[in-house]
Motif scaffolding. Structure first.
Motif, PDB file in Angstrom:
ATOM      1  N   UNK A  63     -13.512   7.413  -5.296  1.00  8.26           N
ATOM      2  CA  UNK A  63     -12.926   7.612  -3.926  1.00  8.26           C
ATOM      3  C   UNK A  63     -11.456   7.443  -4.406  1.00  8.26           C
ATOM      4  N   UNK A  64     -11.154   8.348  -4.953  1.00 12.55           N
ATOM      5  CA  UNK A  64      -9.830   8.195  -4.927  1.00 12.55           C
ATOM      6  C   UNK A  64      -8.872   7.768  -3.763  1.00 12.55           C
ATOM      7  N   UNK A  65      -7.846   7.198  -3.254  1.00 13.99           N
ATOM      8  CA  UNK A  65      -6.876   7.025  -2.359  1.00 13.99           C
ATOM      9  C   UNK A  65      -8.017   7.441  -0.953  1.00 13.99           C
ATOM     10  N   UNK A  66      -8.769   6.806  -1.238  1.00 12.76           N
ATOM     11  CA  UNK A  66      -9.615   6.337   0.354  1.00 12.76           C
ATOM     12  C   UNK A  66     -10.806   5.321  -0.194  1.00 12.76           C
ATOM     13  N   UNK A  67     -10.711   4.624  -0.443  1.00 13.79           N
ATOM     14  CA  UNK A  67     -11.016   3.172  -0.616  1.00 13.79           C
ATOM     15  C   UNK A  67     -10.596   1.558  -0.789  1.00 13.79           C
ATOM     16  N   UNK A  68     -11.028   0.585   0.091  1.00  9.92           N
ATOM     17  CA  UNK A  68     -10.484  -0.710   0.263  1.00  9.92           C
ATOM     18  C   UNK A  68      -9.800  -1.518  -1.472  1.00  9.92           C
ATOM     19  N   UNK A  69      -8.952  -2.368  -0.417  1.00 13.71           N
ATOM     20  CA  UNK A  69      -7.712  -1.938  -2.012  1.00 13.71           C
ATOM     21  C   UNK A  69      -8.455  -4.291  -3.067  1.00 13.71           C
ATOM     22  N   UNK A  70      -9.290  -4.519  -1.823  1.00 10.97           N
ATOM     23  CA  UNK A  70     -10.115  -5.469  -2.074  1.00 10.97           C
ATOM     24  C   UNK A  70     -11.067  -6.214  -1.923  1.00 10.97           C
ATOM     25  N   UNK A  71     -11.822  -7.261  -2.774  1.00  9.11           N
ATOM     26  CA  UNK A  71     -13.313  -6.643  -2.404  1.00  9.11           C
ATOM     27  C   UNK A  71     -13.449  -7.860  -0.874  1.00  9.11           C
ATOM     28  N   UNK A  72     -12.896  -8.615  -1.164  1.00  8.29           N
ATOM     29  CA  UNK A  72     -12.681  -9.668   0.736  1.00  8.29           C
ATOM     30  C   UNK A  72     -12.013  -8.390   2.331  1.00  8.29           C
ATOM     31  N   UNK A  73     -12.380  -6.787   1.623  1.00  9.15           N
ATOM     32  CA  UNK A  73     -11.777  -6.433   2.856  1.00  9.15           C
ATOM     33  C   UNK A  73     -12.174  -6.121   4.024  1.00  9.15           C
ATOM     34  N   UNK A  74     -13.098  -7.406   4.182  1.00 11.30           N
ATOM     35  CA  UNK A  74     -14.094  -6.567   6.381  1.00 11.30           C
ATOM     36  C   UNK A  74     -13.208  -7.948   7.000  1.00 11.30           C
ATOM     37  N   UNK A  75     -12.816  -8.235   6.084  1.00 12.06           N
ATOM     38  CA  UNK A  75     -11.580  -9.817   6.488  1.00 12.06           C
ATOM     39  C   UNK A  75     -10.611  -9.650   6.778  1.00 12.06           C
ATOM     40  N   UNK A  76     -10.137  -7.950   6.971  1.00 10.88           N
ATOM     41  CA  UNK A  76      -9.233  -7.973   6.577  1.00 10.88           C
ATOM     42  C   UNK A  76      -8.036  -6.884   7.881  1.00 10.88           C
ATOM     43  N   UNK A  77      -9.875  -6.167   8.057  1.00  9.40           N
ATOM     44  CA  UNK A  77      -9.070  -5.339   9.039  1.00  9.40           C
ATOM     45  C   UNK A  77      -8.955  -5.395  10.346  1.00  9.40           C
ATOM     46  N   UNK A  78      -7.745  -5.095  11.074  1.00 12.87           N
ATOM     47  CA  UNK A  78      -7.257  -5.409  12.564  1.00 12.87           C
ATOM     48  C   UNK A  78      -7.488  -4.841  13.143  1.00 12.87           C
ATOM     49  N   UNK A  79      -7.166  -5.584  14.311  1.00 10.50           N
ATOM     50  CA  UNK A  79      -7.177  -4.154  15.495  1.00 10.50           C
ATOM     51  C   UNK A  79      -5.418  -4.736  16.536  1.00 10.50           C
ATOM     52  N   UNK A  80      -5.249  -5.313  16.463  1.00 10.93           N
ATOM     53  CA  UNK A  80      -3.575  -5.817  16.415  1.00 10.93           C
ATOM     54  C   UNK A  80      -2.622  -4.262  15.354  1.00 10.93           C
ATOM     55  N   UNK A  81      -1.284  -4.041  16.775  1.00 12.85           N
ATOM     56  CA  UNK A  81      -0.836  -2.960  16.675  1.00 12.85           C
ATOM     57  C   UNK A  81       0.479  -3.369  15.600  1.00 12.85           C
ATOM     58  N   UNK A  82       1.160  -4.914  15.581  1.00 16.58           N
ATOM     59  CA  UNK A  82       1.703  -5.958  14.820  1.00 16.58           C
ATOM     60  C   UNK A  82       1.573  -5.802  13.458  1.00 16.58           C
ATOM     61  N   UNK A  83      -0.028  -5.863  13.071  1.00 15.26           N
ATOM     62  CA  UNK A  83      -0.486  -5.817  12.145  1.00 15.26           C
ATOM     63  C   UNK A  83      -0.545  -4.672  10.926  1.00 15.26           C
ATOM     64  N   UNK A  84      -0.834  -3.798  11.991  1.00 13.28           N
ATOM     65  CA  UNK A  84      -1.061  -2.469  11.498  1.00 13.28           C
ATOM     66  C   UNK A  84       0.240  -2.178  11.506  1.00 13.28           C
ATOM     67  N   UNK A  85       1.672  -2.019  11.828  1.00 14.28           N
ATOM     68  CA  UNK A  85       3.077  -1.589  11.926  1.00 14.28           C
ATOM     69  C   UNK A  85       3.481  -2.094  10.820  1.00 14.28           C
ATOM     70  N   UNK A  86       3.133  -3.658  10.292  1.00 17.39           N
ATOM     71  CA  UNK A  86       2.998  -4.445   9.102  1.00 17.39           C
ATOM     72  C   UNK A  86       2.745  -3.610   7.869  1.00 17.39           C
ATOM     73  N   UNK A  87       1.812  -3.742   8.209  1.00 17.11           N
ATOM     74  CA  UNK A  87       1.031  -3.547   6.993  1.00 17.11           C
ATOM     75  C   UNK A  87       0.975  -1.883   5.910  1.00 17.11           C
ATOM     76  N   UNK A  88       1.467  -1.220   7.162  1.00 21.09           N
ATOM     77  CA  UNK A  88       2.461   0.606   6.569  1.00 21.09           C
ATOM     78  C   UNK A  88       2.868   0.228   6.784  1.00 21.09           C
ATOM     79  N   UNK A  89       3.922  -0.083   7.225  1.00 27.27           N
ATOM     80  CA  UNK A  89       5.191  -0.714   6.116  1.00 27.27           C
ATOM     81  C   UNK A  89       5.726  -0.926   5.113  1.00 27.27           C
TER      82      UNK A  89
END
Length: 220
Positions: A63-89
């Protein structure tokens, strides 16, 4: 794929509808703020000597370009706008992944079956929720969480064998790539029925399973 003409009445085309406007950070923020969906940054596509490859550097990435980067990804999804800004920055090219089984499940069908199902829904007065299309020729119907678990039983009640249909489900522990994430060389995910205030309330699996099953049953 262009957005279908089968739009729900009252669709006022909010910012989320501008499928390729803005950057991925802006889209991720809109999913969080407008839909209250959790998001997760995933892998991304890179150019290497003129060739496109997944950032994970696995030659046979499924799934090139469209899969999680880590095995424990389920615990790292976020609904915080501040965290979204930090991650995509940190990585502006990161795919936007939406965990399923939380605020929605997804029914995944072939594109031709999805178009037929949408036409049948329109004729019968069934209002679909958001529907996305992938460059791999699949359409994804968003339903209330729990739909993935209900699907096999509902299909059997309708007389269909789940194994005989090209209808897959995404529930707890799974994810989908959100538009406008690029998915390999074929292109990007796009909205067929975009998320709006009109379809904020997702349909139950039982409301859409019959037209989806019928449409998949017509596939060769």
């Amino acid at each position: 794929m262009e957005e279908t003409s089968a739009r729900t009445a009252g669709d006022t085309a909010p910012p989320l509808a501008r499928q390729f406007g803005g950057n991925l950070l802006e889209h991720a923020l809109q999913y969080v703020k407008e839909r209250h969906w959790e998001v997760l940054p995933g892998a991304w596509l890179e150019s290497d000597s003129g060739a496109t490859r997944c950032s994970c550097a696995v030659p046979a990435c499924g799934a090139p370009g469209a899969h999680p980067l880590r095995r424990d990804w389920t615990t790292h999804a976020t609904g915080s706008t501040a965290e979204v800004r930090r991650l995509w920055s940190r990585e502006p090219r990161a795919a936007i992944l939406l965990p399923t089984g939380r605020t929605f499940d997804v029914f995944d069908v072939p594109e031709t079956a999805g178009c037929l199902a949408l036409a049948r829904m329109e004729r019968s007065g069934v209002a679909p929720g958001p529907v996305a299309a992938t460059p791999a020729g699949r359409m994804q119907f968003f339903v209330l969480p729990g739909g993935a678990a209900k699907a096999p039983g509902l299909l059997r009640q309708l007389g269909w064998s789940p194994a005989a249909l090209s209808l897959s489900v995404r529930g707890e522990g799974d994810f989908v790539a959100a538009p406008p994430t690029r998915m390999g060389r074929r292109g990007a995910a796009q909205w067929v029925h975009r998320p709006t205030s009109v379809n904020r309330w997702l349909p139950d699996a039982a409301e859409v399973i019959a037209p989806l099953a019928y449409a998949c049953g017509q596939e060769p």
